[in-house]
Write a protein that holds these residues in place. Structure first.
Motif, mmCIF file in Angstrom:
data_model
loop_
_atom_site.group_PDB
_atom_site.id
_atom_site.type_symbol
_atom_site.label_atom_id
_atom_site.label_comp_id
_atom_site.label_asym_id
_atom_site.label_seq_id
_atom_site.Cartn_x
_atom_site.Cartn_y
_atom_site.Cartn_z
ATOM 1 N N PRO A 143 9.284 5.979 -0.755
ATOM 2 C CA PRO A 143 9.152 4.502 0.192
ATOM 3 C C PRO A 143 9.567 4.443 1.418
ATOM 4 O O PRO A 143 10.423 5.261 1.856
ATOM 5 C CB PRO A 143 10.218 3.785 -0.852
ATOM 6 C CG PRO A 143 10.257 4.265 -1.965
ATOM 7 C CD PRO A 143 10.177 5.849 -1.673
ATOM 8 N N GLY B 222 -5.626 -1.784 1.283
ATOM 9 C CA GLY B 222 -4.292 -1.253 0.944
ATOM 10 C C GLY B 222 -3.685 -0.617 1.944
ATOM 11 O O GLY B 222 -2.562 -0.391 1.727
ATOM 12 N N LYS C 18 0.163 -1.161 2.542
ATOM 13 C CA LYS C 18 0.435 -2.625 2.241
ATOM 14 C C LYS C 18 1.696 -2.609 1.026
ATOM 15 O O LYS C 18 2.160 -3.804 0.818
ATOM 16 C CB LYS C 18 -0.591 -3.375 2.138
ATOM 17 C CG LYS C 18 -1.178 -3.543 3.425
ATOM 18 C CD LYS C 18 -2.193 -4.393 3.649
ATOM 19 C CE LYS C 18 -3.135 -4.256 4.809
ATOM 20 N NZ LYS C 18 -3.961 -5.065 4.989
ATOM 21 N N ARG C 19 1.766 -1.746 0.234
ATOM 22 C CA ARG C 19 2.737 -1.925 -0.897
ATOM 23 C C ARG C 19 3.113 -0.259 -1.370
ATOM 24 O O ARG C 19 2.289 0.728 -0.774
ATOM 25 C CB ARG C 19 2.115 -2.280 -2.204
ATOM 26 C CG ARG C 19 0.933 -1.726 -2.828
ATOM 27 C CD ARG C 19 0.308 -2.528 -4.198
ATOM 28 N NE ARG C 19 -0.820 -1.675 -4.431
ATOM 29 C CZ ARG C 19 -0.579 -0.933 -5.485
ATOM 30 N NH1 ARG C 19 0.336 -0.747 -5.981
ATOM 31 N NH2 ARG C 19 -1.640 -0.387 -5.814
ATOM 32 N N THR C 20 4.156 -0.065 -1.597
ATOM 33 C CA THR C 20 4.603 1.067 -2.338
ATOM 34 C C THR C 20 3.685 1.781 -3.255
ATOM 35 O O THR C 20 3.575 0.887 -4.323
ATOM 36 C CB THR C 20 6.162 1.098 -2.636
ATOM 37 O OG1 THR C 20 6.919 0.582 -1.732
ATOM 38 C CG2 THR C 20 6.524 2.406 -3.098
ATOM 39 N N ASP D 138 -0.954 5.131 -9.860
ATOM 40 C CA ASP D 138 -1.407 4.126 -9.018
ATOM 41 C C ASP D 138 -2.813 4.318 -8.875
ATOM 42 O O ASP D 138 -3.294 5.711 -8.437
ATOM 43 C CB ASP D 138 -0.934 3.423 -8.033
ATOM 44 C CG ASP D 138 0.517 2.668 -8.410
ATOM 45 O OD1 ASP D 138 0.646 2.432 -9.497
ATOM 46 O OD2 ASP D 138 1.561 2.642 -7.384
#
Length: 141
Positions: free
Chosen positions: A37, A65, A112-114, A119
């Motif tokens: 992160p 993303g 934009k996100r971890t 994923d």
């Protein structure tokens, strides 16, 4: 109710599959390397295949993303590795090109996100002539 959602999803994806088949471009083994992160840069890899008798030119990539997606290549000169931006990549007829660590890759900046292992993130590959090929990349350790 679920059946209706499944039919809607199939219908929504059909134009993508048709456009990809008509263009003769395929992608396999698309993945993004997981990072801790807070890291602002990630890398994306794949095998890009031109199944046609004409050259195909990858001119850009984008993703909702990430803030920025760029095509890069790692070059080793005098024992030092450095990344250089590739404004486009020409894929000759019936050829494939592997994007892998130490070579061509997608530089994915400011997620934009971890993203964690397993994923998925969609990256749009943009080709000369207007074809945009959305590809789902799996996040791997």
């Amino acid at each position: 109710m679920r059946w209706r959602h499944l039919v809607g999803l199939i219908l929504a994806l059909t134009p993508i599959a048709a456009a990809t088949g008509e263009a003769g471009i395929s992608v396999r083994d698309a993945w993004v390397r997981e990072t801790p992160p807070g890291i602002a840069m990630m890398a994306g890899y794949m095998v890009l295949q031109n199944n046609t008798s004409r050259s195909q030119v990858l001119v850009a990539a984008s993703s909702s993303g990430f803030e920025t997606v760029m095509i890069h290549r790692t070059i080793v000169k005098d024992g030092l590795a450095r990344m250089v931006h590739a404004s486009q990549i020409e894929l000759t007829p019936h050829a494939s090109l592997t994007f892998a660590p130490g070579g061509y890759h997608l530089m994915l900046m400011n997620p934009k996100r971890t993203l964690r292992a397993r994923d998925r993130v969609v990256i749009n590959l943009e080709f000369r002539g207007g074809l945009v090929l959305p590809v789902a990349y799996e996040v791997r350790k």
